[in-house]
Design an enzyme around this catalytic site. Structure first.
Site, PDB file in Angstrom:
ATOM      1  N   ASN A   1       0.806  -1.236   0.000  1.00 30.56           N
ATOM      2  CA  ASN A   1       0.000   0.000   0.000  1.00 30.56           C
ATOM      3  C   ASN A   1       0.835   1.281   0.000  1.00 30.56           C
ATOM      4  O   ASN A   1       0.488   2.249  -0.670  1.00 30.56           O
ATOM      5  CB  ASN A   1      -1.010  -0.008   1.152  1.00 30.56           C
ATOM      6  CG  ASN A   1      -0.370  -0.043   2.510  1.00 30.56           C
ATOM      7  OD1 ASN A   1       0.683  -0.647   2.691  1.00 30.56           O
ATOM      8  ND2 ASN A   1      -0.973   0.608   3.455  1.00 30.56           N
TER       9      ASN A   1
ATOM     10  N   GLU B   1       3.265  -5.594  12.286  1.00 27.62           N
ATOM     11  CA  GLU B   1       2.365  -4.445  12.074  1.00 27.62           C
ATOM     12  C   GLU B   1       1.271  -4.928  11.141  1.00 27.62           C
ATOM     13  O   GLU B   1       1.521  -5.170   9.966  1.00 27.62           O
ATOM     14  CB  GLU B   1       3.128  -3.278  11.429  1.00 27.62           C
ATOM     15  CG  GLU B   1       4.253  -2.722  12.270  1.00 27.62           C
ATOM     16  CD  GLU B   1       3.771  -2.007  13.515  1.00 27.62           C
ATOM     17  OE1 GLU B   1       2.592  -1.594  13.550  1.00 27.62           O
ATOM     18  OE2 GLU B   1       4.548  -1.884  14.466  1.00 27.62           O
TER      19      GLU B   1
ATOM     20  N   CYS C   1      -3.441   1.476   6.200  1.00 27.64           N
ATOM     21  CA  CYS C   1      -3.876   0.742   7.399  1.00 27.64           C
ATOM     22  C   CYS C   1      -4.457   1.674   8.441  1.00 27.64           C
ATOM     23  O   CYS C   1      -5.197   1.243   9.318  1.00 27.64           O
ATOM     24  CB  CYS C   1      -2.690  -0.028   7.973  1.00 27.64           C
ATOM     25  SG  CYS C   1      -1.286   1.053   8.298  1.00 27.64           S
TER      26      CYS C   1
ATOM     27  N   GLU D   1       7.045   0.072  16.311  1.00 27.36           N
ATOM     28  CA  GLU D   1       8.119   0.641  15.525  1.00 27.36           C
ATOM     29  C   GLU D   1       8.258   2.115  15.920  1.00 27.36           C
ATOM     30  O   GLU D   1       7.532   2.594  16.778  1.00 27.36           O
ATOM     31  CB  GLU D   1       7.799   0.512  14.034  1.00 27.36           C
ATOM     32  CG  GLU D   1       7.699  -0.941  13.571  1.00 27.36           C
ATOM     33  CD  GLU D   1       7.468  -1.078  12.062  1.00 27.36           C
ATOM     34  OE1 GLU D   1       6.783  -0.228  11.492  1.00 27.36           O
ATOM     35  OE2 GLU D   1       7.980  -2.052  11.483  1.00 27.36           O
TER      36      GLU D   1
HETATM   37  P1  NAD Z   1       0.056  -9.494   2.937  1.00 26.42           P
HETATM   38  O1  NAD Z   1       0.050 -10.014   4.333  1.00 26.42           O
HETATM   39  O2  NAD Z   1      -0.667 -10.245   1.897  1.00 26.42           O
HETATM   40  O3  NAD Z   1       1.546  -9.335   2.400  1.00 26.42           O
HETATM   41  C1  NAD Z   1       2.526  -8.560   3.060  1.00 26.42           C
HETATM   42  C2  NAD Z   1       3.892  -9.064   2.687  1.00 26.42           C
HETATM   43  O4  NAD Z   1       4.039 -10.386   3.212  1.00 26.42           O
HETATM   44  C3  NAD Z   1       4.130  -9.197   1.186  1.00 26.42           C
HETATM   45  O5  NAD Z   1       5.471  -8.857   0.901  1.00 26.42           O
HETATM   46  C4  NAD Z   1       3.885 -10.673   0.925  1.00 26.42           C
HETATM   47  O6  NAD Z   1       4.549 -11.171  -0.209  1.00 26.42           O
HETATM   48  C5  NAD Z   1       4.449 -11.282   2.194  1.00 26.42           C
HETATM   49  N1  NAD Z   1       3.928 -12.613   2.520  1.00 26.42           N
HETATM   50  C6  NAD Z   1       2.774 -13.187   2.111  1.00 26.42           C
HETATM   51  N2  NAD Z   1       2.668 -14.440   2.599  1.00 26.42           N
HETATM   52  C7  NAD Z   1       3.775 -14.658   3.345  1.00 26.42           C
HETATM   53  C8  NAD Z   1       4.249 -15.748   4.124  1.00 26.42           C
HETATM   54  N3  NAD Z   1       3.572 -16.897   4.209  1.00 26.42           N
HETATM   55  N4  NAD Z   1       5.421 -15.624   4.780  1.00 26.42           N
HETATM   56  C9  NAD Z   1       6.121 -14.468   4.714  1.00 26.42           C
HETATM   57  N5  NAD Z   1       5.739 -13.409   3.976  1.00 26.42           N
HETATM   58  C10 NAD Z   1       4.573 -13.494   3.304  1.00 26.42           C
HETATM   59  O7  NAD Z   1      -0.477  -7.995   3.062  1.00 26.42           O
HETATM   60  P2  NAD Z   1      -0.767  -6.992   1.879  1.00 26.42           P
HETATM   61  O8  NAD Z   1      -2.053  -7.421   1.226  1.00 26.42           O
HETATM   62  O9  NAD Z   1       0.451  -6.813   1.064  1.00 26.42           O
HETATM   63  O10 NAD Z   1      -0.996  -5.638   2.681  1.00 26.42           O
HETATM   64  C11 NAD Z   1      -2.213  -5.226   3.181  1.00 26.42           C
HETATM   65  C12 NAD Z   1      -2.276  -5.424   4.676  1.00 26.42           C
HETATM   66  O11 NAD Z   1      -1.192  -4.771   5.317  1.00 26.42           O
HETATM   67  C13 NAD Z   1      -3.530  -4.822   5.282  1.00 26.42           C
HETATM   68  O12 NAD Z   1      -4.075  -5.723   6.206  1.00 26.42           O
HETATM   69  C14 NAD Z   1      -3.015  -3.583   6.000  1.00 26.42           C
HETATM   70  O13 NAD Z   1      -3.798  -3.146   7.091  1.00 26.42           O
HETATM   71  C15 NAD Z   1      -1.670  -4.044   6.443  1.00 26.42           C
HETATM   72  N6  NAD Z   1      -0.801  -2.907   6.748  1.00 26.42           N
HETATM   73  C16 NAD Z   1      -0.503  -2.657   8.052  1.00 26.42           C
HETATM   74  C17 NAD Z   1       0.290  -1.566   8.370  1.00 26.42           C
HETATM   75  C18 NAD Z   1       0.660  -1.263   9.797  1.00 26.42           C
HETATM   76  O14 NAD Z   1       1.544  -0.468  10.017  1.00 26.42           O
HETATM   77  N7  NAD Z   1       0.019  -1.870  10.768  1.00 26.42           N
HETATM   78  C19 NAD Z   1       0.780  -0.745   7.356  1.00 26.42           C
HETATM   79  C20 NAD Z   1       0.433  -1.034   6.035  1.00 26.42           C
HETATM   80  C21 NAD Z   1      -0.357  -2.123   5.735  1.00 26.42           C
END
Ligand code: NAD
Length: 478
Positions: free
Chosen positions: A149, A247, A281, A459
């Protein structure tokens, strides 16, 4: 076609097995490049390269690390337009927003490089008996995994504190938005970052992220992404006693009391609901408005939101760009259908949008839903798109219960001029961050993270530096 490569052992290279995956431009809905689909062979090579770099980087004096990280920040600034354009094309966000995010990416590098110069250790004196001092050792090889995002903004937010405290990093950007991480690799080479100190591997979650999480010589995992992915990562990393920072998702309440400055509350709520197509997020996706001002706010909010210009992310006038991917586009529309089945009234939006000249792109109109109860799926689950719910409330107690009624606890926003109420509510809301009469106002020194299923750890500032170091107490008998 844009060909993205890994940054491995100081150089750009294809995946060892030459596997690739498609990279899409969401504004056009077309493939515009390829990224390496790395696997365990690439991870193994990256771990070895990082381990070889660590003995030197881990003990390098702060000033030398500072100079290199600062140089990377300068290069981000100097290449801001190119980076922003790449981010906008890759992610779908408006170009003006991507330009702002590039400023923050440079700030992340500079902030943590500077923080390392001020990172002191404690001593505890037992008068006449002993002196204790605390050493903070870098962990060694660590992994940083980030989402799609806010690609470069969040990528640098993780990498910078890890590097500044002397770790060597293997970083994995989202396979959905790899472009700026690739350009960043080139800037690291140009800045003279020693080989192996940072390795950037592209590929799917399981084939790179999963392998990093399970790798016995990767000491810590800093992850930002979805709650389910975080849960899976925790289940693999916890039995290995790895340090873990998670996060995760959010379903943030935005509460407007009747004594609020309504003009400011409405203007900010338009942004906090729909900035980056609602794919932040921290977006306030559940809006609670005191019944006394509900009709007035509803009318003005709907009016403002209906005016938001949806369209080509590269156009300066665009406020709402494209949704990041086809699966995510389908998922958001699925939630809107579900909301209708749950009895929601759609006050505005509620449908996909076709943009002239970009007919295959993935666009959704900013959507306001009314009439959903606190247990409806659309009030409980993170949609992560341009969809918010609007609900009236009558009392502080009632809205507090509503605000705390999801599994998430990332951020909350309160609008009121009543000082006592603001502090009272802030302390009772279950969220890691509370904004009062503002939204997304960030001081990089503050603890950043979520309660409940929104994450583990914090963080920001010295929190991030503590995460990436191991404390050791040394006790000297006098
Ligand atoms: P995601 O969990 O699908 O992917 C995040 C990252 O993890 C990607 O690089 C992905 O390739 C990797 N990943 C996927 N499966 C994995 C596994 N089994 N092992 C290790 N890595 C793996 O999330 P997304 O769809 O990319 O992002 C959206 C989500 O992120 C939303 O839920 C959003 O709220 C959250 N987010 C949270 C914050 C925060 O600071 N809390 C900030 C931004 C986004």
């Amino acid at each position: 076609m844009l060909k993205i490569q890994n940054y491995l052992d100081g150089a750009l290279s294809d995946a060892i097995d030459n596997q690739i995956i498609d990279n899409f431009n969401p504004s056009k809905g077309v493939v515009y490049g390829s990224i390496p689909n790395s696997n365990e062979k690439d991870v193994e090579k990256a771990v070895k390269s990082a381990e070889e770099a660590f003995p030197e980087w881990g003990v390098l004096n702060n000033e030398k690390r500072f100079k290199i990280m600062n140089r990377i920040a300068e290069l981000i600034d100097a290449n801001r337009d190119e980076l922003a354009k790449a981010e906008s094309m890759d992610q779908g966000k408006p170009l003006w927003l991507a330009k702002n995010e590039m400023i923050r990416a440079a700030q992340n590098m500079r902030f943590f490089a500077t923080a390392a110069m001020q990172y002191a250790s404690d001593s505890h004196i037992m008068p006449g008996h002993a002196i204790n001092y605390t050493q903070r050792h870098p962990l060694g090889v660590v992994a940083c995994i980030s989402p799609w995002n806010l690609p470069l903004y969040l990528f640098t937010w993780k990498i910078a504190p890890a590097l500044a405290t002397g770790n060597c990093v293997i970083a994995k950007p989202s396979e959905i938005t790899p472009a700026t991480a690739f350009l960043f690799s080139k800037l690291c080479i140009e800045a003279g970052l020693p080989k192996g100190v940072l390795n950037i591997l592209h590929g799917t979650g399981p084939s790179v992220g999963g392998v990093l999480v399970a790798h016995p010589r990767v000491k810590a995992i800093s992850f930002t992404g979805g709650t389910n992915t975080g849960r899976h990562i925790a289940s693999v990393a916890a039995p290995m006693f790895k340090k873990l920072s998670l996060e995760l998702g959010g379903k943030n309440p935005n509460i407007i009391f009747d004594d609020a400055d309504l003009d400011k509350a409405i203007a900010t709520t338009v942004n906090s609901s729909f900035m980056n197509q609602g794919e932040i997020c921290l977006c306030g996706s559940r809006i609670y408005v005191h019944r006394k001002v509900y009709d007035q706010i509803k009318q003005r909010f709907v009016e403002e939101v209906s005016k938001l210009k949806i369209g080509d992310p590269l156009n300066d006038q665009t406020k709402v760009g494209a949704i990041v991917s086809k699966p995510h586009f389908d998922k958001i529309l699925g939630y809107i259908d579900l909301a209708k089945q749950e009895g929601a009234t759609i006050l505005t939006g509620g449908h996909a949008v076709t943009v002239n000249g970009l007919e295959s792109g993935w666009y959704i109109a900013p959507t306001i839903l009314e009439g959903l109860g606190k247990n409806s799926v659309c009030n409980l689950e993170e949609i992560f798109g341009p969809v918010v719910t609007l609900t009236p409330f009558d009392s502080e107690e009632e809205v507090l219960e509503l605000a705390n009624s999801t599994e998430y606890g990332l951020a909350a926003t309160l609008w009121t001029q009543n000082l006592q109420r603001a502090h009272r509510m802030a302390s009772k809301i279950e969220s890691g961050i509370v904004w009062i009469n503002c939204w997304l106002l960030r001081d990089l020194r503050t603890p950043f993270g979520g309660m409940k299923n929104s994450g583990v750890g914090r963080e920001g500032g010295f929190n991030a530096m503590n995460f990436f170091t191991e404390q050791q107490n040394v006790c000297v008998k006098l």
